[in-house]
Write a protein that holds these residues in place. Structure first.
Motif, PDB file in Angstrom:
ATOM      1  N   LEU A  53      22.846 -14.229 -16.076  1.00 16.31           N
ATOM      2  CA  LEU A  53      23.420 -13.643 -17.288  1.00 16.31           C
ATOM      3  C   LEU A  53      24.919 -13.928 -17.359  1.00 16.31           C
ATOM      4  CD1 LEU A  53      23.379 -11.702 -19.789  1.00 16.31           C
ATOM      5  CD2 LEU A  53      23.726  -9.828 -18.147  1.00 16.31           C
ATOM      6  N   MET A  54      25.366 -14.408 -18.523  1.00 18.77           N
ATOM      7  CA  MET A  54      26.789 -14.589 -18.791  1.00 18.77           C
ATOM      8  C   MET A  54      27.110 -14.032 -20.170  1.00 18.77           C
ATOM      9  SD  MET A  54      27.395 -18.402 -17.142  1.00 18.77           S
ATOM     10  CE  MET A  54      25.691 -19.018 -17.026  1.00 18.77           C
ATOM     11  N   ILE A  55      28.382 -13.815 -20.443  1.00 20.07           N
ATOM     12  CA  ILE A  55      28.786 -13.237 -21.721  1.00 20.07           C
ATOM     13  C   ILE A  55      29.827 -14.130 -22.386  1.00 20.07           C
ATOM     14  CG2 ILE A  55      28.184 -10.843 -21.188  1.00 20.07           C
ATOM     15  CD1 ILE A  55      31.104 -10.360 -20.431  1.00 20.07           C
ATOM     16  N   GLU A  56      29.902 -13.995 -23.708  1.00 24.98           N
ATOM     17  CA  GLU A  56      30.759 -14.894 -24.499  1.00 24.98           C
ATOM     18  C   GLU A  56      31.040 -14.254 -25.845  1.00 24.98           C
ATOM     19  OE1 GLU A  56      28.564 -18.408 -25.808  1.00 24.98           O
ATOM     20  OE2 GLU A  56      26.689 -17.455 -25.162  1.00 24.98           O
ATOM     21  N   THR A  57      32.070 -14.763 -26.513  1.00 22.37           N
ATOM     22  CA  THR A  57      32.354 -14.287 -27.869  1.00 22.37           C
ATOM     23  C   THR A  57      31.834 -15.236 -28.939  1.00 22.37           C
ATOM     24  OG1 THR A  57      34.544 -15.321 -27.815  1.00 22.37           O
ATOM     25  CG2 THR A  57      34.399 -12.966 -27.236  1.00 22.37           C
ATOM     26  N   ASP A  58      31.837 -16.551 -28.677  1.00 26.09           N
ATOM     27  CA  ASP A  58      31.537 -17.560 -29.685  1.00 26.09           C
ATOM     28  C   ASP A  58      32.510 -17.466 -30.852  1.00 26.09           C
ATOM     29  OD1 ASP A  58      30.123 -19.836 -30.453  1.00 26.09           O
ATOM     30  OD2 ASP A  58      28.699 -18.713 -31.681  1.00 26.09           O
ATOM     31  N   GLY A  59      33.741 -16.933 -30.585  1.00 21.77           N
ATOM     32  CA  GLY A  59      34.745 -16.864 -31.633  1.00 21.77           C
ATOM     33  C   GLY A  59      35.037 -18.249 -32.195  1.00 21.77           C
ATOM     34  N   PRO A  60      35.421 -18.327 -33.463  1.00 21.05           N
ATOM     35  CA  PRO A  60      35.777 -17.219 -34.358  1.00 21.05           C
ATOM     36  C   PRO A  60      34.587 -16.544 -35.025  1.00 21.05           C
ATOM     37  CG  PRO A  60      36.023 -19.284 -35.532  1.00 21.05           C
ATOM     38  CD  PRO A  60      35.638 -19.642 -34.114  1.00 21.05           C
ATOM     39  N   TYR A  61      33.376 -16.932 -34.619  1.00 17.76           N
ATOM     40  CA  TYR A  61      32.166 -16.371 -35.215  1.00 17.76           C
ATOM     41  C   TYR A  61      31.756 -15.093 -34.490  1.00 17.76           C
ATOM     42  CZ  TYR A  61      32.329 -21.330 -36.287  1.00 17.76           C
ATOM     43  OH  TYR A  61      32.759 -22.580 -36.656  1.00 17.76           O
ATOM     44  N   LEU A  62      30.857 -14.334 -35.106  1.00 13.29           N
ATOM     45  CA  LEU A  62      30.147 -13.207 -34.482  1.00 13.29           C
ATOM     46  C   LEU A  62      31.064 -12.082 -34.016  1.00 13.29           C
ATOM     47  CD1 LEU A  62      27.416 -15.127 -32.431  1.00 13.29           C
ATOM     48  CD2 LEU A  62      27.320 -14.238 -34.773  1.00 13.29           C
ATOM     49  N   LEU A  63      32.040 -11.741 -34.843  1.00 10.43           N
ATOM     50  CA  LEU A  63      32.833 -10.543 -34.560  1.00 10.43           C
ATOM     51  C   LEU A  63      31.899  -9.348 -34.406  1.00 10.43           C
ATOM     52  CD1 LEU A  63      35.756  -9.221 -34.559  1.00 10.43           C
ATOM     53  CD2 LEU A  63      35.259  -8.634 -36.952  1.00 10.43           C
ATOM     54  N   PRO A  64      31.986  -8.585 -33.305  1.00 11.77           N
ATOM     55  CA  PRO A  64      31.114  -7.410 -33.158  1.00 11.77           C
ATOM     56  C   PRO A  64      31.272  -6.453 -34.341  1.00 11.77           C
ATOM     57  CG  PRO A  64      32.178  -7.923 -31.073  1.00 11.77           C
ATOM     58  CD  PRO A  64      32.818  -8.802 -32.103  1.00 11.77           C
ATOM     59  N   ARG A  65      30.151  -6.108 -34.960  1.00 15.67           N
ATOM     60  CA  ARG A  65      30.203  -5.304 -36.187  1.00 15.67           C
ATOM     61  C   ARG A  65      30.477  -3.829 -35.926  1.00 15.67           C
ATOM     62  NH1 ARG A  65      28.061  -6.598 -41.055  1.00 15.67           N
ATOM     63  NH2 ARG A  65      26.930  -4.607 -41.147  1.00 15.67           N
ATOM     64  N   ASP A  66      30.370  -3.412 -34.659  1.00 13.98           N
ATOM     65  CA  ASP A  66      30.537  -1.985 -34.373  1.00 13.98           C
ATOM     66  C   ASP A  66      31.884  -1.663 -33.737  1.00 13.98           C
ATOM     67  OD1 ASP A  66      30.006  -3.253 -31.981  1.00 13.98           O
ATOM     68  OD2 ASP A  66      28.431  -1.867 -31.336  1.00 13.98           O
ATOM     69  N   LEU A  67      32.858  -2.557 -33.899  1.00 17.08           N
ATOM     70  CA  LEU A  67      34.200  -2.262 -33.396  1.00 17.08           C
ATOM     71  C   LEU A  67      34.794  -1.086 -34.170  1.00 17.08           C
ATOM     72  CD1 LEU A  67      35.630  -5.872 -33.068  1.00 17.08           C
ATOM     73  CD2 LEU A  67      35.293  -4.264 -31.173  1.00 17.08           C
ATOM     74  N   VAL A  68      35.449  -0.184 -33.455  1.00 21.00           N
ATOM     75  CA  VAL A  68      36.128   0.958 -34.067  1.00 21.00           C
ATOM     76  C   VAL A  68      37.532   1.037 -33.478  1.00 21.00           C
ATOM     77  CG1 VAL A  68      36.124   3.448 -34.413  1.00 21.00           C
ATOM     78  CG2 VAL A  68      33.948   2.205 -34.370  1.00 21.00           C
ATOM     79  N   PRO A  69      38.565   0.989 -34.351  1.00 21.92           N
ATOM     80  CA  PRO A  69      38.506   0.756 -35.801  1.00 21.92           C
ATOM     81  C   PRO A  69      38.133  -0.685 -36.104  1.00 21.92           C
ATOM     82  CG  PRO A  69      40.776   0.740 -35.062  1.00 21.92           C
ATOM     83  CD  PRO A  69      39.963   1.130 -33.859  1.00 21.92           C
ATOM     84  N   LYS A  70      37.635  -0.930 -37.304  1.00 18.97           N
ATOM     85  CA  LYS A  70      37.267  -2.290 -37.684  1.00 18.97           C
ATOM     86  C   LYS A  70      38.532  -3.124 -37.855  1.00 18.97           C
ATOM     87  CE  LYS A  70      32.789  -1.559 -39.863  1.00 18.97           C
ATOM     88  NZ  LYS A  70      32.113  -2.263 -38.777  1.00 18.97           N
ATOM     89  N   PRO A  71      38.555  -4.316 -37.280  1.00 16.80           N
ATOM     90  CA  PRO A  71      39.732  -5.177 -37.447  1.00 16.80           C
ATOM     91  C   PRO A  71      39.921  -5.564 -38.910  1.00 16.80           C
ATOM     92  CG  PRO A  71      38.294  -5.970 -35.688  1.00 16.80           C
ATOM     93  CD  PRO A  71      37.535  -4.926 -36.430  1.00 16.80           C
ATOM     94  N   ALA A  72      41.170  -5.844 -39.278  1.00 17.28           N
ATOM     95  CA  ALA A  72      41.453  -6.260 -40.645  1.00 17.28           C
ATOM     96  C   ALA A  72      40.851  -7.634 -40.924  1.00 17.28           C
ATOM     97  CB  ALA A  72      42.961  -6.286 -40.882  1.00 17.28           C
ATOM     98  N   SER A  73      40.793  -8.459 -39.912  1.00 16.61           N
ATOM     99  CA  SER A  73      40.244  -9.806 -40.058  1.00 16.61           C
ATOM    100  C   SER A  73      38.825  -9.859 -39.514  1.00 16.61           C
ATOM    101  CB  SER A  73      41.111 -10.807 -39.286  1.00 16.61           C
ATOM    102  OG  SER A  73      40.469 -12.069 -39.200  1.00 16.61           O
ATOM    103  N   ARG A  74      37.995 -10.703 -40.124  1.00 19.35           N
ATOM    104  CA  ARG A  74      36.626 -10.889 -39.632  1.00 19.35           C
ATOM    105  C   ARG A  74      36.564 -11.962 -38.542  1.00 19.35           C
ATOM    106  NH1 ARG A  74      32.595 -11.742 -44.484  1.00 19.35           N
ATOM    107  NH2 ARG A  74      31.146 -11.735 -42.705  1.00 19.35           N
ATOM    108  N   ARG A  75      37.694 -12.526 -38.197  1.00 23.96           N
ATOM    109  CA  ARG A  75      37.718 -13.550 -37.158  1.00 23.96           C
ATOM    110  C   ARG A  75      37.521 -12.916 -35.783  1.00 23.96           C
ATOM    111  NH1 ARG A  75      43.267 -16.495 -35.576  1.00 23.96           N
ATOM    112  NH2 ARG A  75      43.479 -14.460 -34.560  1.00 23.96           N
ATOM    113  N   ASN A  76      36.619 -13.470 -35.027  1.00 25.32           N
ATOM    114  CA  ASN A  76      36.386 -13.014 -33.659  1.00 25.32           C
ATOM    115  C   ASN A  76      37.343 -13.742 -32.721  1.00 25.32           C
ATOM    116  OD1 ASN A  76      35.166 -11.641 -31.567  1.00 25.32           O
ATOM    117  ND2 ASN A  76      33.316 -12.898 -31.534  1.00 25.32           N
ATOM    118  N   GLU A  77      37.644 -13.125 -31.598  1.00 28.21           N
ATOM    119  CA  GLU A  77      38.494 -13.760 -30.597  1.00 28.21           C
ATOM    120  C   GLU A  77      38.187 -13.166 -29.228  1.00 28.21           C
ATOM    121  OE1 GLU A  77      42.791 -12.235 -30.520  1.00 28.21           O
ATOM    122  OE2 GLU A  77      42.325 -12.206 -32.674  1.00 28.21           O
ATOM    123  N   PRO A  78      38.619 -13.823 -28.150  1.00 25.66           N
ATOM    124  CA  PRO A  78      38.200 -13.421 -26.806  1.00 25.66           C
ATOM    125  C   PRO A  78      38.623 -12.017 -26.382  1.00 25.66           C
ATOM    126  CG  PRO A  78      38.986 -15.679 -26.780  1.00 25.66           C
ATOM    127  CD  PRO A  78      39.312 -15.133 -28.136  1.00 25.66           C
TER     128      PRO A  78
END
Length: 277
Positions: free
Chosen positions: A208-233
């Motif tokens: 098992l490994m983990i990744e962001t695949d940014g700038p895609y797939l910003l986690p939708r359950d971040l609190v507070p929600k970021p102003a940008s939809r861009r994902n990052e590490p």
């Protein structure tokens, strides 16, 4: 490491850091990642151009970054003989730790399935020739994807299916074949990813490994929600916590074993040299 980060160091095994959405603040993106405890990142090469760019980024920050070199199935139509020859040359560089992102994607078919299979076959042969790991992609193409892998059973180097989003049966199939699995913020998506929370516990430690695949797939359950939809590490710890909860593990334990797996799989240096990012 700073505060978010009393965790063991994390490795983001898939970040599209050459994407133009990072052009204005790439250095700040890297600093935020390091401050969050993401100490090493693998820059995805998904086309000939992005594979070139990934190596340029690694050259500028080799203590933190490594790269892959490959052609995503979306771009298979562009992988003619000349492009493949250059890609193969790039893949031989020591800073390139895997061949890919490569595989099959029948979800949108930006390249025809036959073109995708041809490009995938060439990259499988390249990885076998170089003895470098494979960084794999599969979406809505599981049967053909596995058939192509099985045609090389016993020859393939270690391989990780990045951004796994499939079914329980598909996961079982991948694990039985010996693939490692990369999990992204898809697991945080209440519309389409919640099934992964019931599946990640079936992935053995060491696979098992983990990744962001940014700038895609910003986690939708971040609190507070970021102003940008861009994902990052810097959001990788959030993904790690979600995966840990789903597996019934502490975040510290999850961070430790996924990082160890990533370093061993990709042959990453540890400890990394001090960063100047």
């Amino acid at each position: 490491m700073s505060g978010a980060a009393c965790l063991p160091a994390l490795v983001d095994i898939g970040i599209n850091l050459s994407h133009d959405s990072y052009d204005t603040d790439r250095e700040a993106v890297l600093r935020r990642a390091l401050d969050a405890g993401v100490e090493q990142m693998i820059v995805t090469g998904a086309s000939l151009a992005s594979s070139r760019d990934a190596q340029t980024l690694v050259d500028a920050l080799p203590q933190v970054l490594r790269a892959t070199a490959g052609c995503h199935p979306h771009h298979a139509i562009d992988l003619d003989a000349a492009a493949f020859a250059e890609l193969a040359m790039l893949a031989r560089a020591p800073e390139v730790v895997a061949v890919g992102e490569c595989g099959l994607d029948y979800h949108r078919n930006f390249s025809a399935p036959a073109e995708q299979r041809g490009a995938f076959e060439r990259q499988l042969a390249l990885a076998i020739d170089l003895g470098k790991p494979l960084f794999l992609h599969s979406r809505d193409a599981h049967r053909d994807f596995m058939a192509m892998l099985r045609a090389h059973a016993g020859q393939l180097p270690p391989a990780v299916l990045h951004c796994f989003t499939g079914t329980a049966d598909e996961l079982d199939d991948c694990l039985a074949f010996g693939l490692s699995i990369g999990i992204t913020g898809w697991i945080c998506d209440e519309r389409r990813g919640l099934h992964l929370r019931g599946l990640v516990g079936h992935i053995p430690r060491g696979r098992l490994m983990i990744e962001t695949d940014g700038p895609y797939l910003l986690p939708r359950d971040l609190v507070p929600k970021p102003a940008s939809r861009r994902n990052e590490p810097m959001y990788l710890p959030h993904v790690a916590r979600t995966v840990a909860t789903a597996r019934g593990e502490s975040i510290e334990d999850l961070a430790q074993h996924t990082t160890r797996t990533a370093r061993e799989f990709f042959g990453l240096p540890w400890p990394p040299a001090p960063s100047a990012a």
